[in-house]
Every structure is written in structure tokens, then in C-alpha cells.
Design an enzyme around this catalytic site. Structure first.
Site, PDB file in Angstrom:
ATOM      1  N   ASP A 318      -9.947  11.197  -3.813  1.00 10.19           N
ATOM      2  CA  ASP A 318      -9.115  11.723  -2.742  1.00 10.19           C
ATOM      3  C   ASP A 318      -8.290  10.554  -2.196  1.00 10.19           C
ATOM      4  O   ASP A 318      -8.601   9.387  -2.485  1.00 10.19           O
ATOM      5  CB  ASP A 318     -10.014  12.333  -1.657  1.00 10.19           C
ATOM      6  CG  ASP A 318      -9.219  12.829  -0.469  1.00 10.19           C
ATOM      7  OD1 ASP A 318      -8.180  13.469  -0.684  1.00 10.19           O
ATOM      8  OD2 ASP A 318      -9.628  12.550   0.671  1.00 10.19           O
ATOM      9  N   ASP A 510     -13.930  12.148   1.195  1.00 12.14           N
ATOM     10  CA  ASP A 510     -14.419  11.819   2.530  1.00 12.14           C
ATOM     11  C   ASP A 510     -15.598  12.686   2.944  1.00 12.14           C
ATOM     12  O   ASP A 510     -16.188  12.474   3.987  1.00 12.14           O
ATOM     13  CB  ASP A 510     -13.298  11.905   3.569  1.00 12.14           C
ATOM     14  CG  ASP A 510     -12.770  13.322   3.754  1.00 12.14           C
ATOM     15  OD1 ASP A 510     -13.357  14.264   3.175  1.00 12.14           O
ATOM     16  OD2 ASP A 510     -11.785  13.502   4.485  1.00 12.14           O
ATOM     17  N   ASP A 514     -13.360  17.604   1.505  1.00  9.97           N
ATOM     18  CA  ASP A 514     -13.576  17.556   0.062  1.00  9.97           C
ATOM     19  C   ASP A 514     -14.929  18.128  -0.356  1.00  9.97           C
ATOM     20  O   ASP A 514     -15.332  17.956  -1.510  1.00  9.97           O
ATOM     21  CB  ASP A 514     -13.469  16.106  -0.430  1.00  9.97           C
ATOM     22  CG  ASP A 514     -12.065  15.563  -0.313  1.00  9.97           C
ATOM     23  OD1 ASP A 514     -11.125  16.311  -0.617  1.00  9.97           O
ATOM     24  OD2 ASP A 514     -11.908  14.409   0.098  1.00  9.97           O
TER      25      ASP A 514
END
Length: 623
Positions: A318, A510, A514
Site C-alpha cells: 500500500d 496499514d 487494507d
């Protein structure tokens, strides 16, 4: 781990220890009977003790077989039956001791290996000092009695009991046990505080914002309990060696019997074929690897994660809060009526009186340039708009949104922003002084982490983010990632990561937005930072420091752990096969072989315990 599970584990341990003590007593008595030539008493003792051990082991063995697992205990049971059949009673009792004592050795080694994990559990706070709102007196209460909104007193060197907000003017707190940051952090009134961190030298007051069960440290403790209680799939991998190992052992034993014509030779071979090294080596190595990861501020929820991480071939990251810091930072200044330094100094002077998330980055940027801030005589924050400040000479300074600035200076041209950037406008009097551009800075070691993953065998690295493509591509280029999936939704992230090749796939995020994709990946790692994501149930592992290098570090630790586990298994197999061949030619009496097998057990444990140092050579977290 609930009370039922805990009590069940204690009961099982006591049963194992009781059985081992019974075997020791039987072996001692058997040796006495053997030395005094009391053959009948020796036989009765052996049949009683071995009968109990065989029956107990067989129950567990049948249970495994019904579950589709071929356990390594099969050989031990056959060997004990064979010693009874040919009258090698002392050898049989030694095998029984090896089998029951091996479990005790495994428990001891596992406790040594999990010392780093247990340290977190032992540090968990158990009480809090609540301040009575009427009398102001402090009473000690149980941790689970703390309610949201309670005012708590934290004394010098105490562990913060729950998450909260600082009420006192300032505090210095050691966060190393949670975030990995070795330098104590200074907090001011209104700053958020994490449970599990340690107060410095001065007492302070805080307001609880979460109950104990929902706080940061409770989440970490829950993860540690899962880690300690887990059974690594690598143990099942060791069990899969059982079929081949059992077949080889029985083949050698049968051939030795047939060629020699002596059934004792069959028992002598199987005595040294008992599989304790295989049973012990794998779980000890994996618990050692989990301990090594914990020393790097990585909590692994299940030993099986290490096995999968050791084979990772693709990785997805991410962006926000993972490859980037997840916070605003001043990246550029566009001067208007004033110079860059003047724009920054004016903005910082006003932002001293703001609690907005952009205030501290602007102040930090001004301090980094060594700027002297103009004196402010009055200031007020206009909610959702910005800050209005009056300088010593009576000039008004505004810092905030364009519309807020236009109230003072009229319409002006607004700069075009790239994705992920934010603009803070500054005016002084009737002039538009300039614009501060803030963006989420890249983590300093992000590029190094990607490079090390590739060096470790990860072939495909991708960036999967919901941010706009321009920002995503800029970040990806900065860290050496060429595959970019931008403007994704949680659902499309799952689809993208599910389609990445080659497998297995690692996802790093995180741990909040996610969560679905962390669960969908073969291994999901959550960057916890200051603890905001520690409670994510979807991640396989949690990095409790702000150091992204831990992603590459834990991949290295996993590979080393798997290698050590396999080495330990094969060392046990090779030595056992060698002893079987010696025994098949009649050069290894059953009693001697049984004693040598104990040495093999110790060798396998020592090999496996090397996983405790799997983290060595990797840099400690610096925050």
C-alpha cells in the site's frame, strides 16, 4: 487464550510430566532388577510401564491417523513392542524415557525460545490510578475497571494502563517496547498516548480514551498469546517425513532380521530409528524464529507465517502509511508577495496557536531552516478554515484555506495540485504572501526495503493504492517499483493481489483500510506505527515500529528459520539412518542404541535453537 485453553494446556503438561516420572521410576527399578538378575520382576516392570506408554501414545497416534496425519510416533510404538517381544526390556524403557522426556525437552526449549514473546505478556499493566473527580484523591483500581473518560494518574516509571490523551502540560515517555523508537518522546497537553509505554521521571495525568480491552497494548498481548499458542505447519511438514522415514526404518530392520536370522536385530534397528529428533526440531526452530522476529518488533501470529514468508515470490505494498509516513510534511513553498522564508515564518508564527494536523509540520519546517518567527500578540483558530493572528505591529496574518484567505485579500490564482498534495495559503495584511505545499513524505528506507526483498528472491513487487495515478507512479518510481495499480477500491485490491504471480504473495498495508487485502494475501503484514493498526485481525504479522525495513528483515528471518528447521530435521534423519545401518550389522546393542538416540535428540535441539539468532546481523529499529 481463554481460561479453558490455559487450564487444558496445564493439565496436559502435568500428565506428560507424570508419565515421564513414572517411566523414570520404572527404568531405575528395571536397572536394579537387571543388576540383581531378577528377570521376572524386570519383565513385569517393563510390561507395566511400556504398556501404559504404548497405550497413551497409541491413542494420540490413532487420533492423528483419523485426522489424516501419519505421525512419527508409529516407529516409537513399534520399537517398544519389539523390545518387549525379544526381551530387551531395558532398551524398551530407555525408548519410553526418550519419548516422554523428549516432550519435556521440547517444552523447555520452546520456553527458552519464546522468552522474548513472554516478556511482552509479563509487562502487561494490571492496575491504574484513577483520580476521583470530586475529591481529587487517587485510588488504585483493576485495569478492567477503567472507563472511557476517567482521569488517571501515571506515576514515574509506571506503564501506561490504557490509551488516552495527556492532560498535564508535558510528559516524557519511553515508547521503545511498542514502537521500537529508542529515544524517549516528549509529549505536550492534548497529545495521544499509547498503553504499554513507560512514563519517565515525572508523574502526569491523562484521560482514558479507550477501555483496557480495546487499548493498544491489549491488542499486542492478544497477538502474542496467539503467537505463543500456535502450532506451526512446519511440524506437520516434519510429520510428512514420517511415511518415508518409517518405511526406510522398517525396511532396514526387516532385512537385518532376515539376513541375520535373529529377531533381536529387528529391535536393535528400530531402537535407533525412534523419531524424536524430527518431532522436536521443527517446533523448536519455529518458536525460535518467532522470538527472533519479536526482537525486531515484529509480532508473528502463527508459526506457519514463517514458513510461507520463507517462500515469498511476490510482494504488494500500500502507499499511504506504508511506503510513506502517513503524515503531512512541507515539500515546497510557492512565494507570492513575500519570499519563501517569509511565507514559512509567517505561517509558523500563526500555526503555533493551531491544533490542526498541518500545524506541527509547518513549525518543524521553520525550525529546520532556523527561521526567527515574528512576534504574535493575539491569535484565534477559525474552525475548518485556518488561523488568524495579529503581529506585534498590528498586521493581520491568515493561514489556511483559499476561501479564508480571499476574505482578506480578494480572489487570486490557485496553484494546480498533484494527487496527494495539499495547499496551505498565507496572507499578510491585504497581500497573498504565498502557498505552502504539503505532502506525505516517503519512508527513508522504503527503497532499500524493496531492493532487499528482490535480493531475497521476490520476483514481482507491486504498488496497490487508492491514491491517484500521478502520485502513485511518483512514489513507485522513487522506491524502484515498476508495477503500479492506482485508484483502487478495497475490492479491486483483493482482486489484484489475488491475481499476482508467482505465488506466494506478501501484502504490506496499514492494517485498517487494507484489512480485506491483508486477509486475502498469502501473508499480510500490518505496519502498526504508533499502534493504530495493531488490533487488525486480518494481518498475519504486525510490525510495531515505524521502520519499514522490518518487512525485509522478517523475510530474511523466515528464510533462515526454515533453513535451520530443515537442517535440524535432516541432521536427525541422517544420524538415525547411520545408526540403523550400524545396528543392522549387530554392532550396536539395543541398550547402547537407545542411549545414543538420546544424544541425537540433544543434537537436533541444539541445531534447532540456532533459530533464536536468526535476526542477528539485521539493524535494530531506530524509529
Amino acid at each position: 487464550m481463554d481460561g479453558t485453553t490455559a487450564s487444558g494446556g496445564v493439565s496436559a503438561f502435568l500428565r506428560r510430566r507424570g508419565l515421564m516420572l513414572a517411566v523414570i521410576a520404572g527404568l531405575v527399578a528395571g536397572i536394579v532388577f537387571w543388576l540383581t538378575d531378577q528377570t521376572t520382576a524386570l519383565a513385569v516392570t517393563a510390561y507395566l510401564v511400556l504398556g501404559v506408554v504404548i497405550l497413551t501414545t497409541a491413542v494420540g497416534m490413532v487420533r492423528d491417523l483419523l485426522a489424516g496425519r501419519w505421525g512419527l510416533d508409529v516407529l516409537a510404538v513399534i520399537a517398544m513392542i519389539a523390545t518387549l517381544a525379544v526381551g530387551e526390556y531395558i532398551a524398551g524403557l530407555i525408548i519410553a524415557l526418550m519419548l516422554t522426556g523428549g516432550e519435556a525437552l521440547e517444552d523447555l526449549a520452546a520456553r527458552r525460545a519464546t522468552r522474548e514473546l513472554d516478556r511482552l505478556l509479563s509487562r502487561a499493566p494490571s492496575f491504574a490510578g484513577r483520580v476521583d473527580p470530586e475529591s481529587g484523591e487517587v485510588e488504585s483500581i483493576a485495569l478492567d475497571e477503567v472507563a472511557v473518560g476517567d482521569t488517571l494518574l501515571v506515576r514515574s516509571s509506571e506503564i501506561l494502563p490504557v490509551d488516552g490523551v495527556l492532560l498535564s502540560e508535558s510528559a516524557t515517555i519511553d515508547e521503545s517496547s511498542v514502537t521500537g523508537e529508542p529515544i524517549p518522546t516528549h509529549f505536550t497537553e492534548g497529545d495521544p498516548l499509547l498503553s504499554g509505554t513507560v512514563n519517565g521521571t515525572a508523574s502526569f495525568r491523562m484521560r482514558a480514551t479507550k477501555a483496557a480491552a480495546d487499548s493498544n497494548y491489549a491488542s499486542i498481548v492478544a497477538l502474542v498469546r496467539e503467537a505463543v499458542d500456535s502450532r506451526a505447519p512446519m511440524v506437520r511438514l516434519a510429520d510428512r517425513y514420517a511415511v518415508g522415514f518409517t518405511a526406510v526404518a522398517l525396511l532396514i530392520a526387516v532385512l537385518a532380521w532376515i539376513l541375520s536370522g535373529d529377531p533381536v536385530r529387528f529391535a536393535e534397528v528400530l531402537v535407533v530409528a525412534t523419531p524424536c529428533p524430527l518431532l522436536i526440531a521443527a517446533p523448536v526452530a519455529f518458536m525460535g524464529g518467532m522470538s527472533s522476529a519479536a526482537k525486531l518488533n515484529v509480532i508473528i501470529k502463527d508459526g506457519g507465517v514463517l514458513e510461507v514468508l520463507g517462500r515469498i515470490r511476490s510482494a504488494a505494498f500500500d502507499k499511504t502509511g506504508t511506503l510513506t509516513e502517513g503524515r503531512a510534511d512541507v515539500v515546497d513553498i510557492l512565494p507570492g508577495a513575500r519570499s519563501e522564508d517569509e511565507v514559512l515564518a509567517l505561517a509558523a508564527a500563526a500555526e503555533q496557536y493551531s491544533v490542526h494536523v498541518f500545524a506541527q509540520p509547518i513549525l518543524d519546517a521553520a525550525h529546520a531552516r532556523g527561521l526567527t518567527l515574528p512576534e504574535v500578540t493575539a491569535a484565534d483558530e477559525v474552525a475548518t478554515n485556518g488561523v488568524r493572528a495579529t503581529l506585534a505591529d498590528g498586521t493581520e496574518v491568515r493561514v489556511g484555506k483559499p476561501s479564508f484567505i480571499e476574505e482578506a485579500v480578494g480572489p487570486f490564482d490557485r496553484p494546480e495540485l498533484e494527487g496527494g498534495a495539499a495547499a496551505v495559503h498565507v496572507s499578510v495584511g491585504k497581500e497573498h504572501a504565498g502557498v505552502l505545499l504539503l505532502s506525505d513524505p516517503l519512508r527513508p528506507k522504503a527503497g532499500e526495503t524493496v531492493r532487499r526483498l528482490r535480493e531475497a528472491g521476490v520476483e514481482n513487487v507491486a504498488l496497490v493504492t487508492g491514491d491517484v495515478r500521478s502520485t502513485a507512479e511518483a512514489v513507485a518510481a522513487s522506491v524502484g517499483i515498476t508495477t503500479v495499480h492506482a485508484e483502487t477500491t478495497p475490492q479491486t485490491k483483493v482482486e489484484i493481489v489475488g491475481g499476482l504471480q508467482p505465488r506466494p504473495v506478501l501484502m504490506v498495508g496499514d492494517g485498517i483500510n487494507d484489512a480485506p487485502v491483508l486477509a486475502a494475501a498469502d501473508v499480510g503484514i500490518a505496519m502498526a506505527g504508533r499502534g493504530a493498526t495493531v488490533a487488525s485481525e486480518s494481518a498475519s504479522a504486525v510490525i510495531t515500529s515505524n521502520d519499514i525495513r522490518r518487512v525485509a528483515d522478517v523475510a530474511v528471518v523466515s528464510r533462515r528459520t526454515v533453513s535451520i528447521a530443515l537442517q535440524s530435521i535432516w541432521v536427525g534423519i541422517i544420524i538415525s539412518v547411520g545408526l540403523m545401518l550400524v545396528a543392522s550389522f549387530g554392532y550396536l546393542p539395543a541398550v547402547v542404541g537407545a542411549l545414543l538416540q538420546e544424544v541425537v535428540d540433544l543434537v537436533a535441539i541444539v541445531f534447532a535453537l540456532r533459530a533464536l539468532g536468526a535476526h542477528r546481523g539485521l539493524a535494530r529499529a531506530k524509529g
